[in-house]
Design an enzyme around this catalytic site. Structure first.
Site, PDB file in Angstrom:
ATOM      1  CG  HIS A 143      13.432 -45.861 -93.105  1.00  0.00           C
ATOM      2  ND1 HIS A 143      13.889 -44.651 -92.645  1.00  0.00           N
ATOM      3  CD2 HIS A 143      12.131 -45.652 -93.455  1.00  0.00           C
ATOM      4  CE1 HIS A 143      12.912 -43.748 -92.728  1.00  0.00           C
ATOM      5  NE2 HIS A 143      11.844 -44.331 -93.218  1.00  0.00           N
ATOM      6  N   GLY A 192       6.385 -31.967 -84.088  1.00  0.00           N
ATOM      7  CA  GLY A 192       7.654 -31.328 -84.411  1.00  0.00           C
ATOM      8  C   GLY A 192       8.388 -30.790 -83.203  1.00  0.00           C
TER       9      GLY A 192
HETATM   10  P1  A3P Z   1       6.599 -36.009 -84.134  1.00  0.00           P
HETATM   11  O1  A3P Z   1       5.759 -37.200 -84.436  1.00  0.00           O
HETATM   12  O2  A3P Z   1       7.352 -36.139 -82.840  1.00  0.00           O
HETATM   13  O3  A3P Z   1       5.866 -34.720 -84.246  1.00  0.00           O
HETATM   14  P2  A3P Z   1      10.036 -38.780 -90.130  1.00  0.00           P
HETATM   15  O4  A3P Z   1      10.080 -37.657 -91.079  1.00  0.00           O
HETATM   16  O5  A3P Z   1      11.347 -39.461 -89.944  1.00  0.00           O
HETATM   17  O6  A3P Z   1       8.894 -39.686 -90.379  1.00  0.00           O
HETATM   18  O7  A3P Z   1       9.800 -38.110 -88.693  1.00  0.00           O
HETATM   19  C1  A3P Z   1       8.594 -37.489 -88.394  1.00  0.00           C
HETATM   20  C2  A3P Z   1       8.818 -36.578 -87.210  1.00  0.00           C
HETATM   21  O8  A3P Z   1       9.514 -35.389 -87.645  1.00  0.00           O
HETATM   22  C3  A3P Z   1       7.509 -36.118 -86.626  1.00  0.00           C
HETATM   23  O9  A3P Z   1       7.749 -35.943 -85.243  1.00  0.00           O
HETATM   24  C4  A3P Z   1       7.288 -34.810 -87.349  1.00  0.00           C
HETATM   25  O10 A3P Z   1       6.381 -33.952 -86.714  1.00  0.00           O
HETATM   26  C5  A3P Z   1       8.701 -34.254 -87.369  1.00  0.00           C
HETATM   27  N1  A3P Z   1       8.915 -33.258 -88.430  1.00  0.00           N
HETATM   28  C6  A3P Z   1       8.563 -33.356 -89.731  1.00  0.00           C
HETATM   29  N2  A3P Z   1       8.929 -32.258 -90.401  1.00  0.00           N
HETATM   30  C7  A3P Z   1       9.529 -31.436 -89.511  1.00  0.00           C
HETATM   31  C8  A3P Z   1      10.120 -30.140 -89.601  1.00  0.00           C
HETATM   32  N3  A3P Z   1      10.140 -29.461 -90.739  1.00  0.00           N
HETATM   33  N4  A3P Z   1      10.641 -29.607 -88.478  1.00  0.00           N
HETATM   34  C9  A3P Z   1      10.603 -30.279 -87.303  1.00  0.00           C
HETATM   35  N5  A3P Z   1      10.071 -31.507 -87.152  1.00  0.00           N
HETATM   36  C10 A3P Z   1       9.533 -32.087 -88.246  1.00  0.00           C
END
Ligand code: A3P
Length: 338
Positions: A152, A305
């Site tokens: 990050h 998601g």
């Molecule tokens: P939301 O909180 O908007 O639902 P990171 O992985 O960078 O921590 O980001 C998390 C975000 O990505 C979350 O968004 C999560 O739900 C979403 N996310 C994780 N896996 C995913 C997938 N396979 N497809 C789409 N979105 C995904």
């Protein structure tokens, strides 16, 4: 499901990081103590557990790892891939996709023995500064090439060995900044239940986010991609939602492993998209139970998601204020979030 097999000596990467760690708890050597004094002397913002370092507000627990990476992280191994994001942008998804793409020779994405069916994507692809802060730096060194890792860190904070080394490719993902805020708030509330959205919003407007000011994070990698598109691939979560197969192909091309016509005909791209889909990953036992690092349950990485959740969290005034700041900060970059 079959028992996990440890990577064999001479294995070709990427292999799941958790399989490399195995039961080697005794081999941990934490840089935390070495940097503890420096970290505790930095200005702090306790509400979000941030410290001010090199002009950025950053998650305190990652600082020992960041310092160690800046001092001595030398990938120098041809084929290393670093996935980067400001966090809460689909990093988990990108980790799953990149792992499935790069490891498809060893693990068929349609196989019921695929590592992503038994491990959270964060256990397959190490978060460098977190893992190094926890004492797993030696294990990152042990990963067979090509290594797949994540960070990050802002682009300006990367060591030359990652930012400039031609053999090390960087894949960046970001999303509509307002959705970053909303996702981060839901995530952070797991460890700070009293934190209000207003508090996260105000801090973010002031440049206090988990990984530094959101706009600086995005612009740094955007400019790096413009300057060297062979080295940095810039992805946007919303594009991934719209057409994941297209992005999977783009990713494979960028990483030098394009899908062959035989693979295309066999439906590999579709298999990878399906394996890594939100619905599939969220439904897996390992992602419903279990805890990834830093006290966050695996389930916390799969919330909604979807794009546009900010519409139900932000008042029109908040939207106006935040959009104005982001527009101003990104002015002249050519980057616009639709
Ligand atoms: P939301 O909180 O908007 O639902 P990171 O992985 O960078 O921590 O980001 C998390 C975000 O990505 C979350 O968004 C999560 O739900 C979403 N996310 C994780 N896996 C995913 C997938 N396979 N497809 C789409 N979105 C995904």
């Amino acid at each position: 499901m079959a028992a996990p097999s440890k990577p064999q000596h001479g294995a070709i990467g990427p292999v799941p990081f958790k399989d490399v760690i195995g039961d080697a708890m005794a081999q941990r050597s934490s840089p935390e103590e070495e940097y503890a004094g420096v970290v505790s002397s930095l200005p702090s913002y306790p509400k979000l557990r941030l410290r001010h370092y090199q002009g950025m507000w950053l998650m305190e627990y990652t600082l020992p790892g960041i310092m160690a990476i800046q001092r001595s992280f030398v990938p120098r191994r041809h084929g290393d891939v670093v996935l980067a994001s400001p966090g809460k942008c689909g990093t988990t998804w990108l980790k799953a996709l990149a792992f499935a793409v790069l490891a498809r020779g060893a693990y068929s994405p349609a196989s019921d023995r695929h590592p992503l069916l038994r491990l959270n994507p964060h256990d397959c692809v190490p978060f460098m500064e977190g893992a190094i802060s926890e004492g797993w730096g030696g294990k990152i060194d042990e990963l067979p090439s090509p290594r797949l890792m994540s960070t990050h860190m802002q682009h300006a904070a990367l060591p030359k060995s990652i930012a400039d080394e031609p053999g090390c490719k960087v894949v960046y993902i970001c999303r509509e900044p307002k959705d970053i805020l909303v996702s981060a708030w839901h995530f952070f509330r797991i460890i700070e239940p009293d934190l209000s959205f207003q508090e996260v919003f105000e801090a973010a407007c002031d440049g206090k986010f988990l990984t530094g000011a959101i706009w600086d994070h995005i612009i740094g990698y955007w400019n790096a991609c413009k300057a060297n598109p062979e080295k940095v691939l810039f992805l946007v979560y919303e594009d991934l939602l719209r057409d994941p197969a297209n992005i999977v192909r783009k990713l494979a091309d960028f990483l030098g492993q394009p899908f062959s016509s035989t693979e295309e005909e066999a439906g590999l791209v579709t298999d990878i998209v399906r394996l890594c889909s939100f619905e599939n990953l969220k439904s897996l036992e390992v992602n419903k139970m279990g805890e990834a690092s830093f006290a966050f349950p695996n389930a916390s990485y799969f919330r909604k998601g979807k794009a546009g959740d900010w519409k139900i969290h932000m008042t029109p005034e908040m939207v106006e204020c935040f959009d104005t700041i982001v527009k101003e900060k990104m002015h002249g970059s050519g980057l616009v979030f639709a």
